[in-house]
Write an enzyme that holds these catalytic residues in place. Sequence first.
Site, mmCIF file in Angstrom:
data_model
loop_
_atom_site.group_PDB
_atom_site.id
_atom_site.type_symbol
_atom_site.label_atom_id
_atom_site.label_comp_id
_atom_site.label_asym_id
_atom_site.label_seq_id
_atom_site.Cartn_x
_atom_site.Cartn_y
_atom_site.Cartn_z
ATOM 1 N N ASP A 61 0.856 -1.204 0.000
ATOM 2 C CA ASP A 61 0.000 0.000 0.000
ATOM 3 C C ASP A 61 0.886 1.246 0.000
ATOM 4 O O ASP A 61 2.106 1.163 -0.010
ATOM 5 C CB ASP A 61 -0.926 -0.001 1.225
ATOM 6 C CG ASP A 61 -0.134 0.087 2.525
ATOM 7 O OD1 ASP A 61 0.959 -0.512 2.602
ATOM 8 O OD2 ASP A 61 -0.585 0.761 3.456
ATOM 9 N N ASP B 18 0.982 -17.779 -4.947
ATOM 10 C CA ASP B 18 1.646 -16.682 -5.665
ATOM 11 C C ASP B 18 0.589 -15.971 -6.493
ATOM 12 O O ASP B 18 0.481 -16.167 -7.694
ATOM 13 C CB ASP B 18 2.774 -17.232 -6.546
ATOM 14 C CG ASP B 18 3.499 -16.110 -7.287
ATOM 15 O OD1 ASP B 18 3.406 -14.947 -6.828
ATOM 16 O OD2 ASP B 18 4.140 -16.390 -8.318
ATOM 17 N N HIS C 64 1.484 -9.069 -3.922
ATOM 18 C CA HIS C 64 0.457 -8.060 -3.628
ATOM 19 C C HIS C 64 1.204 -6.748 -3.354
ATOM 20 O O HIS C 64 1.636 -6.488 -2.230
ATOM 21 C CB HIS C 64 -0.368 -8.502 -2.416
ATOM 22 C CG HIS C 64 -1.448 -7.528 -2.057
ATOM 23 N ND1 HIS C 64 -2.659 -7.488 -2.712
ATOM 24 C CD2 HIS C 64 -1.494 -6.544 -1.135
ATOM 25 C CE1 HIS C 64 -3.410 -6.525 -2.198
ATOM 26 N NE2 HIS C 64 -2.721 -5.930 -1.234
ATOM 27 N N GLU D 103 2.143 -10.386 0.108
ATOM 28 C CA GLU D 103 2.447 -8.957 0.083
ATOM 29 C C GLU D 103 3.953 -8.788 0.304
ATOM 30 O O GLU D 103 4.651 -9.738 0.683
ATOM 31 C CB GLU D 103 1.661 -8.208 1.178
ATOM 32 C CG GLU D 103 1.780 -6.688 1.047
ATOM 33 C CD GLU D 103 0.746 -5.900 1.876
ATOM 34 O OE1 GLU D 103 -0.143 -6.539 2.469
ATOM 35 O OE2 GLU D 103 0.840 -4.661 1.912
#
Length: 725
Positions: free
Chosen positions: A177, A536, A490, A545
């Site tokens: 993020d 994955d 991610h 992530e």
Amino acid sequence: MKRLSMPLLFLVAGSAAAQTATIKVNQVGFLPQSHKLAVVPQASGTRFDVVGADGKAVITGELGAPQRWEPSGETVRVADFSALSAPGTYRLKVAGLPLSDPFKVGPGEYRALTDAAIKAFYLNRSAIAIDARYGGAWARPAGHPDDKVLVHASAASATRPEGSVIASPKGWYDAGDYNKYIVNSGISTYTLLAAWEAYPAWLSADIGIPESGNGVPDILDESMWNLEWMLTMQDPHDGGVYHKLTNLRFDGIVMPHAANRTPRHVVAKSTAAALDFAATMAVASRVLAPYDKQWPGMSAKMLSAAENAWRWAQANPKAIFKNPKDVATGEYGDDKLDDEFAWAAAELFIATGKDGYARALRAYDAPLSTPSWGNVRALGWISLAQHRERLAPGFDRSQIDARLDTLAAQLAATWNSAGYRVPMRGDDMVWGSNAVILNQAMILLQAYRLNRKPDYLSAAQSSLDYVLGRNATGYSFVTGFGARPTMHPHHRPSMADGVAAPMPGWLAGGPNPGQQDKKDCPVGYPSTRPALSYIDHECSYAANEVAINWNAPLVYVSAALSSLTPMNHNDTVSLDVLAREEQLLQFDRFDDATATAIGNRIVERARARDQKVTVQIKQGDKVLFNQATPGASPDHADWIRRKNNLVARTGHSSFYTHNEVRQGGGDHDALPGLDMRNYAAHGGAFPLVVRGTGMIGTITVSGLPGAEDHGLVVAALKDYLELQP
Ligand SMILES: [Ca+2]
Ligand SMILES: [Ca+2]
């Protein structure tokens, strides 16, 4: 990518545990003297061959006894091929199984890995465009300038009421993020700085970032990008530190510059943030002290910021962070703060020597466990071990060895008895398990530095092997590294940039039986077993992530193994490289002032790393500079004399001759025709050459292993000569 699943599909018909029926090995490789293990599923064979590129066996051996490993539910055997040391590319061969993935053996095998793992931080920088010169295919416009950030209601104070605007630019995006969190930034930045403190020679290389070539090691430039941001997160009016700088909601899956334009906020001050900030700033102040010329006043400013944050935490010891109702981003909530108090106290004690911090350290003391963002106690002890020689009097130094050894011994015992030969147990396989095993390796490595128990180094090597492929999933969890790496992390930029390959150098979180993202993923996990709980897939925020606090120990462990693994006697440095160095590092003019400047530069470098050395610069018979750092041995003088004699005789650096002799198969301590009482073919003496005049003297360091003595001279000369107009 399709290729990756072929061997698995191939076996499905014949085996119930298809995905596990392959040989698991570190897919990047090993240093010549690394401990080398592979994990082999039960098959018809009981022996293994290591085969070279031509398919011929170079080593053959007996597999270990079959042993069950509960976390994956497999019964496996171990192949120990530590005897393999010749550089090359190899595979393992066992009857009844496909050949293993290829792996390399060679000196400096983890150079690219360390550099990419540091560069990943650069690629995740906020508030700066990533230039194609440094980012290649992953170049992108700047995102999140954070020059106008709002004070959230939860963070409001009399001097900074709700809605006040502050500037809080720079820093790294935390993970997949685009938010920035002090708690996680603290341990991540600390780990990079601790790696630098312990392994500066390996970590001095330029890695190709905008600050490369500026005379400051890139790992420090990179850390500074985040430290400058962290400093803005402290309220100058009271010393408190905001817990995080985030949107109210997570951004969508878009590139940073395309992320939503709604204002970002600094959210509530917390005790954990203040203490992690205090610890990290105290570390940074000591690490950056030698760089006051580059960052004037920064070291002092950081120490004062650290003490102010500590005072705030003393006054607000129970400000436990919880997300306010309107904020939905990562919480990094932690209600056990004894470990944060202990860590900050340890770092402030090292930095200041003040007894109050030693008392606080004792007050919050407890046994150690593997560090993580919410459990930081061991970080302080890693620092205490690093600085034990110069701690203020009254501190019981024997405690440092005992503390680290107790934890390392537990980890090594697990490593020794586990089927997969890793220090991690099934219940260590939590969210971010790949960082757990690398943090365990950090403890093992620091304990190894104190007592040199070989098992500790081997268990740390096994930890790196695990994330690079010797695990039950068969993936290398580092993007861009190994035959079957993680391809779909991610990670918003990797998902949104239109580049097929993920951004390289990132460590995926790894197996996590919590499988908290199961409902959000279109594909199922292959198993409920802890060690197989991995997919994955971009959907998988719980297992796939990436995060700065997971990458930092990858930097640390790859640097530590590169520095601590014993050198192969066949390892030498190319004579071409050393000859070029001698050509390059010459002077247009040289006088007493030059000698003083260079001598001081070497001493400064050595002091910053706590190295006990003697430095001498000589022109003809005249000594222009002679200085020793505290604790240097009087024996150094004789080493300098002998190394200088060799340089006078050969015209080359003593390190050049050292390598030349070894490459010819000779013994560098017994040079034909020379009385070795008057000569020494060990690195550290460098010819002082003035262009147009020739060799006029020597610049010499003694006290460290020869390669490091040499490295110290060369680094200082490069520094000095590059900075000349
Ligand atoms: Ca630099
Ligand atoms: Ca804690």
